[in-house]
Design an enzyme around this catalytic site. Sequence first.
Site, PDB file in Angstrom:
ATOM      1  NE  ARG A 241      -5.614 -15.977  -8.492  1.00 44.71           N
ATOM      2  CZ  ARG A 241      -5.218 -17.126  -9.034  1.00 44.71           C
ATOM      3  NH1 ARG A 241      -5.566 -17.439 -10.253  1.00 44.71           N
ATOM      4  NH2 ARG A 241      -4.500 -17.980  -8.338  1.00 44.71           N
TER       5      ARG A 241
ATOM      6  CB  CYS B  17      -9.494  -5.548  -6.985  1.00 47.01           C
ATOM      7  SG  CYS B  17      -9.734  -6.215  -5.333  1.00 47.01           S
TER       8      CYS B  17
HETATM    9  C1  UGA Z   1      -7.793  -9.152  -8.747  1.00 49.66           C
HETATM   10  C2  UGA Z   1      -6.385  -9.643  -9.133  1.00 49.66           C
HETATM   11  O1  UGA Z   1      -6.502 -10.751 -10.042  1.00 49.66           O
HETATM   12  C3  UGA Z   1      -5.602 -10.084  -7.901  1.00 49.66           C
HETATM   13  O2  UGA Z   1      -4.286 -10.461  -8.267  1.00 49.66           O
HETATM   14  C4  UGA Z   1      -5.554  -8.905  -6.936  1.00 49.66           C
HETATM   15  O3  UGA Z   1      -4.867  -9.237  -5.742  1.00 49.66           O
HETATM   16  C5  UGA Z   1      -6.965  -8.484  -6.571  1.00 49.66           C
HETATM   17  O4  UGA Z   1      -7.661  -8.113  -7.778  1.00 49.66           O
HETATM   18  C6  UGA Z   1      -6.896  -7.299  -5.650  1.00 49.66           C
HETATM   19  O5  UGA Z   1      -6.459  -6.233  -6.088  1.00 49.66           O
HETATM   20  O6  UGA Z   1      -7.159  -7.460  -4.454  1.00 49.66           O
HETATM   21  P1  UGA Z   1     -10.099 -10.382  -8.126  1.00 49.66           P
HETATM   22  O7  UGA Z   1     -10.696  -9.008  -8.117  1.00 49.66           O
HETATM   23  O8  UGA Z   1     -10.388 -11.324  -7.013  1.00 49.66           O
HETATM   24  O9  UGA Z   1      -8.479 -10.271  -8.201  1.00 49.66           O
HETATM   25  O10 UGA Z   1     -10.605 -11.077  -9.459  1.00 49.66           O
HETATM   26  P2  UGA Z   1      -9.980 -11.552 -10.829  1.00 49.66           P
HETATM   27  O11 UGA Z   1      -9.851 -13.021 -10.827  1.00 49.66           O
HETATM   28  O12 UGA Z   1      -8.793 -10.750 -11.186  1.00 49.66           O
HETATM   29  O13 UGA Z   1     -11.170 -11.177 -11.832  1.00 49.66           O
HETATM   30  C7  UGA Z   1     -11.550  -9.812 -12.012  1.00 49.66           C
HETATM   31  C8  UGA Z   1     -12.665  -9.704 -13.034  1.00 49.66           C
HETATM   32  O14 UGA Z   1     -12.154  -9.957 -14.340  1.00 49.66           O
HETATM   33  C9  UGA Z   1     -13.848 -10.659 -12.843  1.00 49.66           C
HETATM   34  O15 UGA Z   1     -15.036  -9.924 -13.013  1.00 49.66           O
HETATM   35  C10 UGA Z   1     -13.673 -11.688 -13.945  1.00 49.66           C
HETATM   36  O16 UGA Z   1     -14.897 -12.235 -14.373  1.00 49.66           O
HETATM   37  C11 UGA Z   1     -13.029 -10.830 -15.043  1.00 49.66           C
HETATM   38  N1  UGA Z   1     -12.237 -11.599 -16.014  1.00 49.66           N
HETATM   39  C12 UGA Z   1     -11.143 -12.297 -15.612  1.00 49.66           C
HETATM   40  C13 UGA Z   1     -12.587 -11.587 -17.357  1.00 49.66           C
HETATM   41  O17 UGA Z   1     -13.580 -10.937 -17.759  1.00 49.66           O
HETATM   42  N2  UGA Z   1     -11.838 -12.278 -18.254  1.00 49.66           N
HETATM   43  C14 UGA Z   1     -10.744 -12.982 -17.887  1.00 49.66           C
HETATM   44  O18 UGA Z   1     -10.085 -13.590 -18.768  1.00 49.66           O
HETATM   45  C15 UGA Z   1     -10.380 -12.996 -16.532  1.00 49.66           C
END
Ligand code: UGA
Length: 440
Positions: free
Chosen positions: A154, A263
């Site tokens: 992440r 992602c």
């Molecule tokens: C995501 C995955 O979590 C990683 O495991 C993966 O390796 C990565 O994509 C990838 O494919 O390279 P990332 O994009 O860094 O990681 O971010 P996340 O922490 O997953 O968050 C994604 C989005 O979801 C953000 O916009 C965040 O604000 C949102 N989110 C997250 C929510 O709206 N609610 C939540 O409860 C959690």
Amino acid sequence: MKMSVIGTGYLGAVHAACMAHIGHEVVAYDTDAAKIATLSTGASPFYEPGFDELLAEVLATGRLRFTQSVQEAVTGASVHFVCVGTPQLAGSDAANIAYVDSAFRSVAAHADCDGLVVGKSTVPVGTAQRLAAEVAETSSEHRLEVAWNPEFLREGKAIEDTLAPDRLVFGVTSEYAEKTLQEVYGSIIEAGTPHLTADLPTSELVKVAANAFLATKISFINAMAEVCEIVDADVVTLSRALGYDDRIGKRFLNAGLGFGGGCLPKDIRAFSARAGELGASDALRFLHEVDKINLRRREKAVAVARALVGGDFLGKSIAVLGAAFKPNSDDVRDSPALNVAAAMHLKGADVRVHDPKAIENAKARFPTLGYFDSAEEACRNADLIVLATEWDEYCNIDPASFRSVVKQARLLDTRNAIDRDYWTGAGWQVYSLGRGGLTG
Ligand code: UGA
């Protein structure tokens, strides 16, 4: 072990530094001269907590080098990690895998000894098998084999996710490949990280299935938020109550503005597109709905903001706190925060944006928005504050003293990040997505 890393974006740069940190000799390659120059001096081209320190540490050991010559990176290495991007193709939901194809071809063309070419990029299922056949055909002088080792890091937690991941997945076709990957990750496995061996398509699927599940979990709770809005219920309490059930779990159940970044959005689209090619559209049709629920949250935020400023954006000053797609990142790719900011600007609002780290990247994408160096400046005389990315800095604002900064003490919390009662008690009107109407 001597290894090359092809591609130095978030994934490649962090992977290269972490591999050097655990003792390997790494040469990392990228076509982007500016990026290579920056990394070589020990500076990071992106914001990632702890990365500057890690880079300084491993550069000082001499175990990590950056180069713009693929030949220099590949020569003498017995393991090659392909970490290039697979963005969404313009005009299509499918992933662009041209960079992956070209990376594998370059490694095969320049390898001067036997070795393993390990894909880490997120690819449509079936890519690894095709590349394995292509590499076997082109590398006649040396024995090169293909393996897949998906990454789950992440942004914001990239180092921790690389050095102490939840699991390692090795997509392999031989004992040699499995043993090589076990050796590469030796110290991480010894520290207790579970590792699974799979065939190539399963290893590719683990990655896209994980991202599809996470996206679905977020859209599920956001769908509940839509229902809560209709019946005047509270999605935050609902989420908390659901999360106590171990089978559901509380993580990734935060309702708000939904998911963005480089992602989740493009991965669920690419996964659906691939399913269509494979004749499995029905199996993944729900992902279209996941995508639609997610995008509806952005529209809802804009509609609520408009209502909160009296039904018309024209002549209204709106402060948007946050531009990055999530806190602790400077990444603005498909950022819900910026998307909402740009939509309000298009409808006539004077939009004033602040972000602790992502201003430069945001400016490059949306140059016509107003950008400010501090949250306070962005909020000066605002008719409404929209909290769009839940940086700690914003969650720690003192609502009592901030009242004198704005024109109207009115906040739209799109991330359910602030203590609503505390702000209301300090004289603010607060609207939180999925939690009923305006307080105060
Ligand atoms: C995501 C995955 O979590 C990683 O495991 C993966 O390796 C990565 O994509 C990838 O494919 O390279 P990332 O994009 O860094 O990681 O971010 P996340 O922490 O997953 O968050 C994604 C989005 O979801 C953000 O916009 C965040 O604000 C949102 N989110 C997250 C929510 O709206 N609610 C939540 O409860 C959690």
